[in-house]
Design an enzyme around this catalytic site. Structure first.
Site, PDB file in Angstrom:
ATOM      1  N   ASP A 133       0.815  -1.209   0.000  1.00 29.73           N
ATOM      2  CA  ASP A 133       0.000   0.000   0.000  1.00 29.73           C
ATOM      3  C   ASP A 133       0.857   1.271   0.000  1.00 29.73           C
ATOM      4  OD1 ASP A 133      -2.510   1.245  -0.062  1.00 29.73           O
ATOM      5  OD2 ASP A 133      -3.295   0.030   1.581  1.00 29.73           O
ATOM      6  N   TRP A 168      -2.752   3.454  -5.807  1.00 29.33           N
ATOM      7  CA  TRP A 168      -4.025   4.147  -6.075  1.00 29.33           C
ATOM      8  C   TRP A 168      -4.020   4.975  -7.366  1.00 29.33           C
ATOM      9  CZ3 TRP A 168      -2.717   7.032  -1.063  1.00 29.33           C
ATOM     10  CH2 TRP A 168      -2.560   6.132   0.006  1.00 29.33           C
ATOM     11  N   GLY A 169      -3.113   4.669  -8.303  1.00 34.47           N
ATOM     12  CA  GLY A 169      -3.055   5.422  -9.547  1.00 34.47           C
ATOM     13  C   GLY A 169      -2.319   6.739  -9.438  1.00 34.47           C
ATOM     14  N   ASP A 190      -9.888   3.662  -3.658  1.00 37.61           N
ATOM     15  CA  ASP A 190     -10.564   2.512  -3.065  1.00 37.61           C
ATOM     16  C   ASP A 190     -11.991   2.361  -3.584  1.00 37.61           C
ATOM     17  OD1 ASP A 190      -8.298   2.176  -1.606  1.00 37.61           O
ATOM     18  OD2 ASP A 190      -9.196   2.573   0.351  1.00 37.61           O
TER      19      ASP A 190
END
Length: 389
Positions: A133, A168-169, A190
């Site tokens: 993450d 997350w791009g 998300d």
């Protein structure tokens, strides 16, 4: 056993289950064992789903004196090695979670400046998949460098571990993620268990079909199929959720667009509709097609729709077939007119298309030049098209 075409790690999009969407912090080893059991008894393993992944909140809040991550003994009293062994004995693979930053998104220790130490520990435990993450990243260091750092650590830890990069791009990830060594990468924020979230994430990836392929798959986030508002997180969605038609369309979009398919519902409680969606062999075959090509968009004729909500996706398959998805994300019924010349098939070629409905599992017939189904609001039709003379 599995009929997954993923003979090499990362060759095809990953198929599996992740704990976060439904359970977030409320995880324990019995839950993970139960999911592994269900994967075998309910046919998920035989359909190709193979990874059982623990997300955030599995460790204590501090490392030990040697700097190692410490498994929470209340949640996982047998330890991660024993849990990995249990999953492996089922013919499945074991996944875990960490973060590029000093802490994970839930405030547990991240892998920043511990990348090689943590990779070695994951290998020792028998980990096969790492979701990595992007929270609490020091601002003065580039995320690109940190993903390359963990990739190098994983590739030299002595065990094959699939690297799931989850930034997350952000940071123009499309431009550098393949070179980093990641096998899949999150291209979106998300997901939430509602129709607007499905629609937003899908539309955000239209036009990015060239950024997915074997060994580096565009991950549009985990599936919400079958959750029905069952998350213990208000953010993800603890009320309502989607209806079955919307879950079907969500699964179709993710399958057509080549996203990894990581189940997020409580599979122990999955109803028959949920299982029919997740175990659809025709959609899974499209998702797992060996060439792993992205799907391109065609807007339907006539062009007076002037909307992004109604479109077709076309995915070129290894055997010469085409997978075609007719998607109506709008709030009213629409006719979607597909002209075959938009896919490179002119009338003058003498070829027609024999269409097979991948949800009804039946032949639709042979069509020349055009096919124009009527699709209900929020619904879709996915066909496999074969050229015939």
């Amino acid at each position: 056993m599995s009929n997954n075409t993923n003979a090499m790690m990362g060759f095809a999009p990953a198929l599996g289950w992740n704990s976060w969407n439904t359970f977030t912090w409320d995880i324990n080893e019995q839950l993970i064992r139960d999911v592994a059991d269900v994967f075998v008894t309910e046919g998920y393993r035989d359909a190709g789903y193979e990874y059982i992944v623990i997300d955030d909140c599995w460790s204590l809040k501090e490392r030990d004196a040697d700097g190692n991550l410490v498994v929470d003994p209340a949640k996982f009293p047998s330890g991660m090695k024993a849990l990995a062994d249990y999953i492996h004995d089922k013919g499945l693979k074991f996944g875990m979670y960490s973060c590029v930053g000093t802490h994970t998104c839930a405030g547990y220790p991240g892998s920043f400046e511990h990348e090689f130490q943590d990779a070695a520990l994951f290998a020792e435990w028998g980990v096969d998949y790492l979701k990595y993450d992007y929270c609490f990243k020091p601002r003065h260091i580039s995320g690109e460098l940190l993903y390359k750092r963990m990739s190098l650590a994983l590739k030299n830890c002595g065990r094959d571990i699939l690297f799931s990069a989850c930034n997350w791009g952000e940071d123009n990830v499309y431009e550098w993620i393949r070179e980093s060594g990641a096998h899949m990468y999150r291209s979106t924020g998300d997901i939430r268990d509602n129709w607007d979230s499905v629609k937003e994430l899908a539309l955000s990836q239209i036009g990015k079909q060239s950024y997915t392929g074997s060994f580096c798959h565009n991950d549009m986030d985990m599936l919400i199929v079958g959750m029905y508002g069952g998350s213990n997180s208000d953010f993800i969605g603890s009320i309502g959720g989607c209806n079955d038609i919307e879950y079907k369309t969500h699964f179709s979009l993710w399958s057509m667009m080549g996203s990894p398919l990581m189940i997020g519902c409580d599979v122990r409680k999955a109803n028959q509709v949920t299982k029919d969606i997740l175990l659809n062999p025709d959609l899974l075959a499209i998702n797992q097609d060996p060439e792993a090509r992205g799907a391109y968009r065609i807007k339907p004729e006539p062009q007076w729709f002037h909307t992004d909500d109604v479109f077709m996706l076309v995915k070129v398959l290894t055997d010469g077939d085409l997978a075609i998805g007719f998607f109506n994300l709008s709030d009213s019924q629409r006719e979607l007119s597909l002209q075959f010349w938009d896919m490179g098939l002119p009338y003058a070629s003498g070829y027609s298309l024999s269409l097979y409905d991948c949800w009804e599992h039946k032949e639709l017939g042979v069509f020349r030049e055009r096919y124009a189904p009527v699709v209900a609001a929020h619904d879709c039709l996915v066909v496999r098209a074969k050229l015939v003379k």
